[in-house]
Design an enzyme around this catalytic site. Structure first.
Site, PDB file in Angstrom:
ATOM      1  N   LEU A 103       0.852  -1.183   0.000  1.00  0.00           N
ATOM      2  CA  LEU A 103       0.000   0.000   0.000  1.00  0.00           C
ATOM      3  C   LEU A 103       0.894   1.241   0.000  1.00  0.00           C
ATOM      4  CD1 LEU A 103      -2.639  -0.992   2.740  1.00  0.00           C
ATOM      5  CD2 LEU A 103      -2.909  -1.144   0.256  1.00  0.00           C
ATOM      6  N   ASP A 104       0.388   2.320  -0.597  1.00  0.00           N
ATOM      7  CA  ASP A 104       1.108   3.585  -0.534  1.00  0.00           C
ATOM      8  C   ASP A 104       1.300   4.007   0.916  1.00  0.00           C
ATOM      9  OD1 ASP A 104       1.009   3.666  -3.311  1.00  0.00           O
ATOM     10  OD2 ASP A 104      -0.825   4.878  -3.345  1.00  0.00           O
ATOM     11  N   ARG A 105       2.285   4.843   1.141  1.00  0.00           N
ATOM     12  CA  ARG A 105       2.589   5.290   2.504  1.00  0.00           C
ATOM     13  C   ARG A 105       1.351   5.844   3.217  1.00  0.00           C
ATOM     14  NH1 ARG A 105       5.990  10.657   2.972  1.00  0.00           N
ATOM     15  NH2 ARG A 105       3.945  11.380   2.260  1.00  0.00           N
TER      16      ARG A 105
END
Length: 316
Positions: free
Chosen positions: A133-135
């Protein structure tokens, strides 16, 4: 050391051990190559066996994975682990934390936290991230504890056999509550921006299904070109980088708090009431790689998104 036991059946007597590993245990060719050089990795009734050997019905095949350790530095970072067994665990990732070390983030990642957790529990394995997942996206991540788990689940994802459900808050009214739609548009890197992706005819196939859960015409004073807000449930058939963010932007409904894509519609500042993209990986459902069962786990919407939902009056 993780050991898999399999009792041969009458149908297995005509198969080589290699074929049993492929057909019955769903082992990848890469993993079988590792087992070949791992002493004691394959035993039939307690005796070493070769890939080209055959067995008899009732014999017990034992498969042990090579010992692995992680090279990440341990860090005492809190983790929410809603599910764990011998082969995998799920982490409910908090927003603002990176999954594993990168050039820009050497420490403070989920990987560092997992190694610390292993040390505390006296276990050792190499964390293998099946999805990422993105940050600033929150939600569920699958971590394999052995190569078979990772290979099996990544193959399941490629075949669209892993159900992935997200919750998002977007700018604009996408449709009436209950309305559903699909975005089937290829995605690739945007040649005009170092970080963005975009829809392009020459991109990789990408499919996103969505359902409108709630809408609001509330004016939060953000400016931009959209009016109102929508709460969406989204299911992915593919897992491209930034897929939901790109597809929603393509529809004209960028995610609330998404600085990277929101600026394309005039949202140049991240709102104080949602200081990151309003996206949460809420649910995963998949076949267990080693056991005859379904893993079905949900993660509640985090507090920051819940406050945003209430602030924008997206409550049914």
């Amino acid at each position: 050391m993780r050991v898999i036991d399999y009792t041969l059946t009458t149908e297995d007597e005509s198969l080589y051990i290699k074929e049993i590993l492929q057909r019955r245990l769903k082992f990848s060719s890469r993993l079988m190559r590792k087992l070949k050089v791992h002493e004691g990795g394959l035993l039939l009734d307690g005796k070493a066996v070769r890939m080209k050997d055959r067995g008899l019905a009732g014999q017990l095949l034992k498969v042990s994975y090579p010992e692995e350790t992680s090279y990440f530095e341990p860090e005492d970072i809190p983790l929410d682990v809603p599910y764990e067994d011998e082969d995998l665990l799920l982490v409910n990732k908090a927003p603002g934390i990176v999954v594993h070390p990168t050039k820009g983030y050497q420490t403070g990642t989920i990987a560092n936290a997992l190694v610390y957790r292993m040390n505390q529990e006296g276990v050792s394995y190499k964390p293998r991230f099946v999805n990422r997942l993105d940050r600033d996206t929150s939600g569920l991540i699958i971590v394999g504890k052995n190569p078979h788990t990772q290979d099996f689940l990544m193959h399941q994802m490629e075949k669209n056999l892993v159900e992935k459900t997200y919750i998002a808050i977007v700018h604009g009214i996408v449709g009436k509550p209950g309305e559903k739609g699909t975005v089937d548009q290829p995605i690739d890197k945007d040649p005009d921006h170092v970080a963005r992706r975009h829809v392009t005819p020459d991109g990789y196939p990408s499919v996103t299904h969505y359902e409108v859960l709630a809408t609001s015409d509330f004016d939060a004073g953000q400016g931009g070109s959209c009016t109102g807000y929508s709460l969406l449930r989204l299911c992915l058939e593919t897992g491209r980088t930034h897929q939901i963010r790109v597809h929603m932007t393509f529809l004209g409904h960028p995610l609330v708090g998404d600085e990277l894509y929101g600026q394309l519609y005039g949202y140049t500042e991240v709102p104080r009431w949602m200081p990151r993209q309003a996206l949460h990986a809420a649910h995963l459902r998949f076949n267990h790689p080693c056991e005859e069962k379904i893993v079905d786990i949900s993660a509640e919407i985090p507090d920051d998104m819940q406050r945003c939902i209430e602030y924008l009056r997206l409550v049914k």
